[in-house]
Design a protein around this motif. Structure first.
Motif, PDB file in Angstrom:
ATOM      1  N   GLY A   1       0.322  -1.421  -0.256  1.00 48.69           N
ATOM      2  CA  GLY A   1       0.353   0.264  -0.088  1.00 48.69           C
ATOM      3  C   GLY A   1       0.935   1.394  -0.074  1.00 48.69           C
ATOM      4  N   TYR A   2       1.715   1.373   1.344  1.00 45.54           N
ATOM      5  CA  TYR A   2       2.105   2.527   1.069  1.00 45.54           C
ATOM      6  C   TYR A   2       3.951   2.621   0.257  1.00 45.54           C
ATOM      7  N   SER A   3       4.229   1.137   0.579  1.00 43.06           N
ATOM      8  CA  SER A   3       5.004   0.844  -0.384  1.00 43.06           C
ATOM      9  C   SER A   3       4.925   1.496  -1.960  1.00 43.06           C
ATOM     10  N   MET A   4       3.641   0.618  -2.531  1.00 40.45           N
ATOM     11  CA  MET A   4       3.315   1.255  -3.932  1.00 40.45           C
ATOM     12  C   MET A   4       2.105   3.124  -4.190  1.00 40.45           C
ATOM     13  N   ALA A   5       2.476   3.464  -2.885  1.00 36.95           N
ATOM     14  CA  ALA A   5       1.824   4.680  -3.187  1.00 36.95           C
ATOM     15  C   ALA A   5       2.998   5.589  -4.100  1.00 36.95           C
ATOM     16  N   SER A   6       1.812   6.608  -5.091  1.00 32.45           N
ATOM     17  CA  SER A   6       2.310   7.406  -5.942  1.00 32.45           C
ATOM     18  C   SER A   6       1.950   8.970  -5.233  1.00 32.45           C
ATOM     19  N   ASN A   7       2.091   9.615  -6.243  1.00 30.74           N
ATOM     20  CA  ASN A   7       1.726  11.587  -5.885  1.00 30.74           C
ATOM     21  C   ASN A   7       1.100  12.114  -7.528  1.00 30.74           C
ATOM     22  N   TYR A   8       0.119  10.709  -8.061  1.00 32.68           N
ATOM     23  CA  TYR A   8      -1.063  10.862  -8.664  1.00 32.68           C
ATOM     24  C   TYR A   8      -1.843  11.796  -8.653  1.00 32.68           C
ATOM     25  N   ASN A   9      -2.229  13.082  -9.692  1.00 35.99           N
ATOM     26  CA  ASN A   9      -3.218  14.301  -9.731  1.00 35.99           C
ATOM     27  C   ASN A   9      -2.284  14.690  -8.304  1.00 35.99           C
ATOM     28  N   LYS A  10      -1.285  15.106  -8.214  1.00 38.03           N
ATOM     29  CA  LYS A  10      -0.328  15.532  -7.640  1.00 38.03           C
ATOM     30  C   LYS A  10      -1.268  15.590  -5.895  1.00 38.03           C
ATOM     31  N   ILE A  11      -1.776  14.302  -5.457  1.00 35.98           N
ATOM     32  CA  ILE A  11      -2.424  14.023  -4.059  1.00 35.98           C
ATOM     33  C   ILE A  11      -1.053  13.589  -2.972  1.00 35.98           C
ATOM     34  N   PRO A  12      -0.574  14.296  -2.131  1.00 35.98           N
ATOM     35  CA  PRO A  12       0.138  13.719  -1.105  1.00 35.98           C
ATOM     36  C   PRO A  12       0.269  12.586  -0.437  1.00 35.98           C
ATOM     37  N   LYS A  13       1.481  12.156  -0.343  1.00 39.67           N
ATOM     38  CA  LYS A  13       1.090  10.783   0.493  1.00 39.67           C
ATOM     39  C   LYS A  13       0.767  10.358   1.617  1.00 39.67           C
ATOM     40  N   ASN A  14       0.045   9.324   2.392  1.00 44.66           N
ATOM     41  CA  ASN A  14      -0.457   9.621   3.746  1.00 44.66           C
ATOM     42  C   ASN A  14       0.310   9.200   4.842  1.00 44.66           C
ATOM     43  N   PRO A  15       0.455  10.117   5.642  1.00 45.31           N
ATOM     44  CA  PRO A  15       1.041   9.452   6.740  1.00 45.31           C
ATOM     45  C   PRO A  15       1.564   8.133   7.166  1.00 45.31           C
ATOM     46  N   VAL A  16       1.965   7.443   8.309  1.00 44.63           N
ATOM     47  CA  VAL A  16       1.693   6.297   8.573  1.00 44.63           C
ATOM     48  C   VAL A  16       1.978   6.742  10.087  1.00 44.63           C
ATOM     49  N   VAL A  17       0.610   5.620  11.051  1.00 42.82           N
ATOM     50  CA  VAL A  17       1.104   5.510  12.943  1.00 42.82           C
ATOM     51  C   VAL A  17       0.785   4.237  13.072  1.00 42.82           C
ATOM     52  N   PHE A  18       1.828   4.085  14.017  1.00 45.14           N
ATOM     53  CA  PHE A  18       1.563   2.542  15.041  1.00 45.14           C
ATOM     54  C   PHE A  18       0.557   2.862  15.644  1.00 45.14           C
ATOM     55  N   VAL A  19       0.406   2.060  16.241  1.00 44.42           N
ATOM     56  CA  VAL A  19      -0.234   1.800  17.395  1.00 44.42           C
ATOM     57  C   VAL A  19      -0.089   0.575  18.147  1.00 44.42           C
ATOM     58  N   LYS A  20      -0.147   0.706  19.945  1.00 45.29           N
ATOM     59  CA  LYS A  20       0.326  -0.412  20.573  1.00 45.29           C
ATOM     60  C   LYS A  20       0.076  -0.293  21.479  1.00 45.29           C
ATOM     61  N   ASP A  21      -0.268  -1.086  22.664  1.00 41.73           N
ATOM     62  CA  ASP A  21      -0.872  -0.618  24.053  1.00 41.73           C
ATOM     63  C   ASP A  21      -1.645   0.585  24.323  1.00 41.73           C
ATOM     64  N   GLY A  22      -2.371   1.144  23.225  1.00 45.28           N
ATOM     65  CA  GLY A  22      -3.036   2.502  23.380  1.00 45.28           C
ATOM     66  C   GLY A  22      -1.974   4.162  23.456  1.00 45.28           C
ATOM     67  N   GLU A  23      -1.557   3.473  22.934  1.00 44.30           N
ATOM     68  CA  GLU A  23      -0.176   4.226  22.251  1.00 44.30           C
ATOM     69  C   GLU A  23      -0.244   4.943  20.752  1.00 44.30           C
ATOM     70  N   ASP A  24       0.532   5.957  20.212  1.00 47.00           N
ATOM     71  CA  ASP A  24      -0.112   6.002  19.018  1.00 47.00           C
ATOM     72  C   ASP A  24       1.321   6.605  18.338  1.00 47.00           C
ATOM     73  N   LYS A  25       2.370   6.516  17.612  1.00 48.96           N
ATOM     74  CA  LYS A  25       3.753   6.302  17.169  1.00 48.96           C
ATOM     75  C   LYS A  25       3.685   7.104  15.472  1.00 48.96           C
ATOM     76  N   LEU A  26       3.767   8.133  15.342  1.00 45.77           N
ATOM     77  CA  LEU A  26       4.246   8.338  13.822  1.00 45.77           C
ATOM     78  C   LEU A  26       5.505   8.503  13.557  1.00 45.77           C
ATOM     79  N   VAL A  27       5.381   7.318  12.563  1.00 45.54           N
ATOM     80  CA  VAL A  27       6.251   6.777  12.081  1.00 45.54           C
ATOM     81  C   VAL A  27       6.731   7.846  10.425  1.00 45.54           C
ATOM     82  N   CYS A  28       5.599   7.775   9.482  1.00 44.72           N
ATOM     83  CA  CYS A  28       5.411   8.657   8.108  1.00 44.72           C
ATOM     84  C   CYS A  28       5.204  10.378   8.110  1.00 44.72           C
ATOM     85  N   LYS A  29       5.626  11.222   8.292  1.00 44.49           N
ATOM     86  CA  LYS A  29       4.566  12.119   8.373  1.00 44.49           C
ATOM     87  C   LYS A  29       3.930  12.093   6.719  1.00 44.49           C
ATOM     88  N   ARG A  30       2.658  13.484   7.118  1.00 47.58           N
ATOM     89  CA  ARG A  30       2.409  12.784   5.674  1.00 47.58           C
ATOM     90  C   ARG A  30       2.661  14.387   5.072  1.00 47.58           C
TER      91      ARG A  30
END
Ligand code: PLP
Length: 431
Positions: A391-420
């Protein structure tokens, strides 16, 4: 919709890793990739245990093409996996993450001279040599630098795994590897007599992806172990590692009925033991390279619902704020996905079918061709599950749409791993 990993419903709302998905959509905005870290780690542990990594010294190499932020490199290192990379970019990511270079397998059917040089300089453990062109370059560069490089040969074993033709790779008509049936593999082995700076210590095959049966893997074992014996007897080459690639299938929709990680590992190991015994040879170290089955079910995508277009007696299009730019698989090979509204999880299905469409300027930008979730309103948050691989690894900027951020979640905590990506990022390479 099937609940994967730590997903749970609490009073109508979906939680992943103990985190409220509606709150995640508010905090990070949508579209957003959200990963269940515990599920990825559990999958790693399942592979390590069932592929007998500690017991027999076998190796599990994560296929980074599925999803490779820096954070994933660190995670799989912590979980004692090796890493399969296929480009200078993936290698650079692993290097930046301080991933041990000796635990890298460098794949690819057209590694450029620069990429090969980079791999040698970084000290990657093994090159998986795909063709004569690459073999010559590795030999020449290693000779210049007075190095000996461990290599595998990628074999095209002539096995037809019954999966989509875009992700089928074991058959003779393939751009990958040295074919056995036309003799290319043996020509490559012959060439080694002239080469002093490469050490053929392994053979590798990858027969395809999203495979549900164990039989094609058992067939692969048969071919590969025969080859180990043949290389010893005819060429006096000792193959100590045999790599069966990836390809283990996962659940996307009810149509998919994958076996467990344990079933696949056992089928491969048992068949190898049986075969080696029959041929009276020592068991080599076994290697597998799962990508999809480690991360697919752990990843989901959150979208906001925008326009809803009802064409009476024809179809209702429910459009979301992402699409083929963040998940190309439905457009590329009609991949199916399950979805739900995360703020209305107890909606029971109706007979009113809707189509979930992306926002790109392509009629084929459809994420889910037919789903029966209902009572959908603009502003609701939709989730598509099992989007963690490719998904993320095949993402593109077609139509100049920015790539989504990636968040990891675990034990009630969230961690931003890749920014938008920002609009400025989109223009950052333009001169
Ligand atoms: N190994 C090789 C050489 C591959 O080409 C691939 C996928 O294309 C994989 C491993 C990973 O396959 P999967 O994600 O289906 O497990």
């Amino acid at each position: 919709m099937k609940l994967h990993g730590t997903m749970e419903i609490k009073s109508d709302t979906l939680y992943i890793g103990g985190v409220n998905t509606v709150n995640m959509a508010e905090k990070y905005s949508t579209p957003l990739y959200i990963f269940d870290e515990e599920l990825i780690r559990n999958n790693c542990k399942e592979y390590i245990k069932n592929f007998k990594v500690k017991e027999n010294g076998n190796k599990v190499a994560y296929a980074g093409k599925a999803f490779l932020p820096l954070y994933m490199c660190k995670l799989i290192d912590e979980e004692s996996l090796y890493l399969d990379v296929v480009s200078g970019g993936e290698l650079f990511t692993a290097h930046k993450a301080n991933f041990p270079m000796e635990k890298i397998l460098f794949h690819g059917n057209n590694k450029t001279p620069d990429e090969i040089q980079m791999g040698i300089k970084y000290g990657v453990g093994r090159f998986v040599v795909d063709n004569f062109y690459e073999l010559d370059i590795i030999e020449r560069l290693c000779e210049e630098q007075n190095k000996i490089q461990d290599i595998y040969f990628r074999v095209t074993p002539g096995i037809d795994a019954h999966t989509h033709k875009y992700i089928r790779t074991g058959q003779i008509d393939s751009k990958f590897g040295f074919a056995l049936t036309n003799g290319d593999f043996y020509l490559a082995v012959e060439k080694l007599k002239e080469y002093k700076n490469v050490n053929l210590m392994g053979i590798h095959a990858h027969i395809g992806s999203q495979i549900f049966q164990v039989e094609p893997f058992q067939e692969e074992v048969d071919v590969m172990i025969n080859l180990v014996k043949e290389l010893k007897e005819k060429y006096n080459i000792e193959i100590t590692e045999v790599d069966f690639g990836g390809g283990i299938g996962v659940y996307y929709t009810e149509e998919d009925t994958p076996k467990s990680i344990k079933d696949f590992c056992e089928a491969i190991i048992n068949k190898c033991e049986e075969k080696c015994k029959k041929l009276n040879i020592n068991m080599p170290t076994l290697v597998i390279e799962p990508g999809r089955s480690l991360v697919a079910n752990a990843g989901s995508t959150l979208y906001s619902i925008g326009s809803i277009k009802e064409i009476k007696d024809v179809r209702t299009y429910v459009s979301v704020d992402g699409g083929m730019t963040d998940n190309i698989r439905p457009s590329l090979y009609q991949a199916g996905y399950e979805c739900a509204i995360v703020n209305k999880m107890n909606n029971i299905s109706s007979n009113h079918k809707v189509t979930i469409a992306g926002k790109c300027c392509e009629s084929g930008d459809i994420l889910v061709s037919s789903t029966d979730i209902f009572n959908i309103e603009s502003g609701d948050i939709l989730i598509t599950t099992s989007t963690g691989a490719y998904g993320y690894s095949m993402a593109s900027n077609y139509n100049k749409i920015p790539k989504n951020p990636v968040v990891f979640v675990k034990d009630g905590e969230d961690k931003l791993v890749c920014k938008r990506q920002s609009y400025e990022d989109l223009l950052s390479l333009e001169v």
